[in-house]
Enzyme design. Sequence first.
Site, short mmCIF file in Angstrom:
data_model
loop_
_atom_site.label_atom_id
_atom_site.label_comp_id
_atom_site.label_asym_id
_atom_site.label_seq_id
_atom_site.Cartn_x
_atom_site.Cartn_y
_atom_site.Cartn_z
N HIS A 1 -4.42 5.93 -3.90
CA HIS A 1 -5.41 5.04 -3.51
C HIS A 1 -6.21 5.18 -2.32
CE1 HIS A 1 -6.93 0.85 -2.41
NE2 HIS A 1 -6.30 0.34 -3.69
N LEU B 1 5.11 2.25 5.88
CA LEU B 1 4.16 2.77 7.02
C LEU B 1 3.19 1.59 7.02
CD1 LEU B 1 2.96 4.80 9.00
CD2 LEU B 1 1.77 5.83 7.38
#
Length: 348
Positions: free
Chosen positions: A232, A128
């Site tokens: 993250h 993505l």
Amino acid sequence: MMIVRHAAHRDLDDIYRLAQRAGESGIGLTSLPQNKEILAERITRTTHTLEGISPKGDASYLFVLEDSSLKKIVGVSAIEVAVGLNEPFYNFRVAKQVHASKTLNVYKTLETLFLSNDHTGCSELCTLFLDPDYRKNQNGKFLSKVRFLFIAAFRSYFEERLIAEMRGFSDQNGYSPFWNALGYHFFNMDFATADYLSGIGQKVFIAELMPRFPVYVDLLPQEARTVIAEVHPHTLPAAKVLMSEGLRYQGYVDIFDAGPTLEANIADLRAVKHSRVLTVKIAEQIETAEIYYLVANDQYTDYRVLLINNHVSDDDILLMSAEQAQALNVQQQDQVRVLALENMENQK
């Protein structure tokens, strides 16, 4: 108008440009390497999958988000049909071991990491990436959630379990506390190199070098322990989108950066349970709403999806403009699949 469709070889230059932009955002998107040959192979795999000539282990769907006004590809997302059938699919299973002694009156539960192939054969959401210039107007959610709508329409092509690996923590210089504390000692290479080799399919070195015995988490440095199963910061919005569709962390993390693996049974996905099939009626006047919907033509080889804010009534009819119908390649009385962009239960 923004439209999602299958990737084609004419898109290669634009996809390569996206790969370069992804590289600017740091380490972590290994399935979109800056390598035209590998990217062309990704497109070929999609073509062969749609033609029905790919074995399950090679089957993959690569989608592109196109700005139709500019004829420009501005985003990609993908689904792997079944991981680990050609090459082993590795992660760590976060487990517990109990050490006890009645004689010493000691009872201690220790967290451990076991090298695992437990997700072999699962379908996977991956790859993505959205051009930073287009990170607005719900484009990110649109590009991600298209995959759930495709799975809902063609459920028989996928496995019962769906996973998605989230990027784990590393700093702006590519330093991964988890990798430096564990993987580096077995591989003797930096995090970026190991992650890249894994992403392009060269995974034999993992089987050859990774420890086969459980790793006791308490033996790792504190900075490594604290990032296990942490997403993250740049990936956190994408993780929240997946969780809104039904995926959850179930105790598996990446062997390189300890990012969490999200997973769900496909039968439990929101798109599978709540997408609706409606009949198209082309109209000159379209009532709009505050709610946005993904609308797909459910044509397997010529799959197309729009994001619209047309009013969707409780009946089985969807009013569409002629321009929208043309973009979807549908006509009057054709059927389309519709899903609200947002999980309305989360809005309550």
